[in-house]
Design a protein around this motif. Structure first.
Motif, PDB file in Angstrom:
ATOM      1  N   VAL A   1       0.899  -1.134  -0.135  1.00 32.11           N
ATOM      2  CA  VAL A   1      -0.011  -0.021  -0.031  1.00 32.11           C
ATOM      3  C   VAL A   1       0.830   1.187   0.062  1.00 32.11           C
ATOM      4  N   GLN A   2       1.787   1.175   0.833  1.00 32.20           N
ATOM      5  CA  GLN A   2       2.804   2.477   0.716  1.00 32.20           C
ATOM      6  C   GLN A   2       3.492   2.622  -0.364  1.00 32.20           C
ATOM      7  N   GLN A   3       3.979   1.570  -1.074  1.00 25.42           N
ATOM      8  CA  GLN A   3       4.419   1.651  -2.654  1.00 25.42           C
ATOM      9  C   GLN A   3       3.606   2.330  -3.470  1.00 25.42           C
ATOM     10  N   LEU A   4       2.197   1.866  -3.386  1.00 24.35           N
ATOM     11  CA  LEU A   4       1.214   2.396  -4.255  1.00 24.35           C
ATOM     12  C   LEU A   4       1.200   3.999  -3.819  1.00 24.35           C
ATOM     13  N   GLN A   5       0.916   4.382  -2.536  1.00 20.04           N
ATOM     14  CA  GLN A   5       0.570   5.682  -2.130  1.00 20.04           C
ATOM     15  C   GLN A   5       1.806   6.700  -2.315  1.00 20.04           C
ATOM     16  N   GLN A   6       3.293   6.079  -2.199  1.00 15.27           N
ATOM     17  CA  GLN A   6       4.512   6.891  -2.752  1.00 15.27           C
ATOM     18  C   GLN A   6       4.596   7.012  -4.106  1.00 15.27           C
ATOM     19  N   GLY A   7       3.960   6.270  -4.908  1.00 17.31           N
ATOM     20  CA  GLY A   7       4.571   6.379  -6.429  1.00 17.31           C
ATOM     21  C   GLY A   7       5.460   5.473  -6.757  1.00 17.31           C
ATOM     22  N   ILE A   8       6.083   4.417  -5.770  1.00 19.47           N
ATOM     23  CA  ILE A   8       6.874   3.682  -6.265  1.00 19.47           C
ATOM     24  C   ILE A   8       6.249   2.706  -7.546  1.00 19.47           C
ATOM     25  N   ALA A   9       5.016   2.208  -7.103  1.00 15.95           N
ATOM     26  CA  ALA A   9       4.543   1.236  -7.940  1.00 15.95           C
ATOM     27  C   ALA A   9       4.071   2.022  -8.993  1.00 15.95           C
ATOM     28  N   ARG A  10       3.801   1.761 -10.380  1.00 16.85           N
ATOM     29  CA  ARG A  10       3.294   2.538 -11.300  1.00 16.85           C
ATOM     30  C   ARG A  10       2.501   1.695 -12.147  1.00 16.85           C
ATOM     31  N   PRO A  11       1.251   2.444 -12.648  1.00 16.89           N
ATOM     32  CA  PRO A  11       0.245   1.632 -13.387  1.00 16.89           C
ATOM     33  C   PRO A  11       0.714   1.261 -14.683  1.00 16.89           C
ATOM     34  N   ARG A  12       0.379   0.101 -15.064  1.00 13.08           N
ATOM     35  CA  ARG A  12       0.788  -0.151 -16.442  1.00 13.08           C
ATOM     36  C   ARG A  12       0.030   0.582 -17.633  1.00 13.08           C
ATOM     37  N   PRO A  13       0.570   0.991 -18.644  1.00 11.36           N
ATOM     38  CA  PRO A  13      -0.119   1.593 -19.606  1.00 11.36           C
ATOM     39  C   PRO A  13      -1.594   1.046 -20.065  1.00 11.36           C
ATOM     40  N   GLN A  14      -2.459   1.769 -20.214  1.00 12.03           N
ATOM     41  CA  GLN A  14      -3.828   1.337 -20.627  1.00 12.03           C
ATOM     42  C   GLN A  14      -3.733   1.158 -22.146  1.00 12.03           C
ATOM     43  N   THR A  15      -3.935  -0.287 -22.620  1.00 13.26           N
ATOM     44  CA  THR A  15      -3.856  -0.423 -23.868  1.00 13.26           C
ATOM     45  C   THR A  15      -4.613  -1.712 -24.369  1.00 13.26           C
ATOM     46  N   PRO A  16      -5.205  -1.770 -25.264  1.00 13.15           N
ATOM     47  CA  PRO A  16      -5.931  -3.104 -25.893  1.00 13.15           C
ATOM     48  C   PRO A  16      -5.159  -4.253 -26.119  1.00 13.15           C
ATOM     49  N   ALA A  17      -3.802  -3.642 -26.350  1.00 17.55           N
ATOM     50  CA  ALA A  17      -2.699  -4.824 -26.155  1.00 17.55           C
ATOM     51  C   ALA A  17      -2.526  -5.550 -25.310  1.00 17.55           C
ATOM     52  N   TYR A  18      -3.086  -5.508 -24.128  1.00 16.60           N
ATOM     53  CA  TYR A  18      -2.827  -6.310 -22.832  1.00 16.60           C
ATOM     54  C   TYR A  18      -3.025  -7.812 -23.047  1.00 16.60           C
ATOM     55  N   PRO A  19      -3.987  -8.284 -23.570  1.00 15.64           N
ATOM     56  CA  PRO A  19      -4.054  -9.350 -23.526  1.00 15.64           C
ATOM     57  C   PRO A  19      -2.789 -10.088 -24.350  1.00 15.64           C
ATOM     58  N   ALA A  20      -2.402  -9.450 -25.315  1.00 14.57           N
ATOM     59  CA  ALA A  20      -1.191 -10.137 -26.317  1.00 14.57           C
ATOM     60  C   ALA A  20       0.181  -9.972 -25.235  1.00 14.57           C
ATOM     61  N   ILE A  21       0.373  -8.811 -24.705  1.00 14.73           N
ATOM     62  CA  ILE A  21       1.412  -8.481 -23.997  1.00 14.73           C
ATOM     63  C   ILE A  21       1.331  -9.620 -22.884  1.00 14.73           C
ATOM     64  N   SER A  22       0.375  -9.717 -21.894  1.00 11.53           N
ATOM     65  CA  SER A  22       0.298 -10.675 -20.934  1.00 11.53           C
ATOM     66  C   SER A  22       0.545 -12.117 -21.450  1.00 11.53           C
ATOM     67  N   LEU A  23      -0.007 -12.254 -22.631  1.00 12.29           N
ATOM     68  CA  LEU A  23       0.335 -13.740 -22.960  1.00 12.29           C
ATOM     69  C   LEU A  23       2.089 -14.167 -23.521  1.00 12.29           C
ATOM     70  N   ALA A  24       2.375 -13.094 -23.956  1.00  5.96           N
ATOM     71  CA  ALA A  24       3.726 -13.106 -24.599  1.00  5.96           C
ATOM     72  C   ALA A  24       4.622 -13.244 -23.230  1.00  5.96           C
ATOM     73  N   TYR A  25       4.222 -12.538 -22.158  1.00  4.17           N
ATOM     74  CA  TYR A  25       5.258 -12.485 -20.898  1.00  4.17           C
ATOM     75  C   TYR A  25       4.862 -13.755 -20.000  1.00  4.17           C
ATOM     76  N   ALA A  26       3.857 -13.939 -20.113  1.00  2.00           N
ATOM     77  CA  ALA A  26       3.593 -15.383 -19.126  1.00  2.00           C
ATOM     78  C   ALA A  26       4.358 -16.577 -20.074  1.00  2.00           C
ATOM     79  N   THR A  27       4.261 -16.455 -21.289  1.00  2.00           N
ATOM     80  CA  THR A  27       4.869 -17.646 -21.978  1.00  2.00           C
ATOM     81  C   THR A  27       6.329 -17.595 -21.914  1.00  2.00           C
ATOM     82  N   ALA A  28       6.838 -16.274 -21.750  1.00  2.00           N
ATOM     83  CA  ALA A  28       8.334 -16.127 -21.610  1.00  2.00           C
ATOM     84  C   ALA A  28       8.829 -16.861 -20.191  1.00  2.00           C
TER      85      ALA A  28
END
Length: 127
Positions: free
Chosen positions: A64-91
């Motif tokens: 929670v602290q990392q989120l509130q302090q900006g240490i964690a960053r949201p991933r970019p909003q993109t319709p490519a997320y399913p393809a990115i997620s699959l490629a990353y999980a496969t890797a």
């Protein structure tokens, strides 16, 4: 900093029932229950305060602290997320089975780039 979302199809015929259901799901106790089930950080501050793991002093409050302090960053909003997620999980799967790390990641990059190119880099749609 990511999660999976739930959706209700546009075929739902009772809009009032849909809103009641969503209202119920967004109650702090329900948000905590979902967080307990999937291990994620509760999505609202009121739910965080109810969560023994994520509330101040809890063993996972650092997230929670990392989120509130900006240490964690949201991933970019993109319709490519399913393809990115699959490629990353496969890797990651290939790496966990002993494949060469740069080779597995380079393959993922090629797959992601191919998806982006095939979809014209997902240009914004106009209303």
């Amino acid at each position: 900093m990511g999660s999976w979302q739930w959706g209700i199809t546009s075929n739902a015929t009772d809009g009032d029932a849909v809103w009641k259901f969503l209202s119920y799901l967004l109650q702090p106790a329900q948000v905590v229950q979902m967080s307990n089930a999937n291990g994620s950080i509760p999505a609202t501050l009121s739910a965080i305060r109810l969560s023994p793991n994520f509330a101040s002093g809890g063993p996972e409050h650092i997230y929670v602290q990392q989120l509130q302090q900006g240490i964690a960053r949201p991933r970019p909003q993109t319709p490519a997320y399913p393809a990115i997620s699959l490629a990353y999980a496969t890797a990651l799967s290939r790496i966990s089975k002993g494949e060469n790390v740069p080779q597995a990641l380079n393959t993922a990059v090629r797959q992601i780039n191919a998806n982006l190119a095939a979809n014209r880099y997902y240009p914004p749609t106009s209303p």
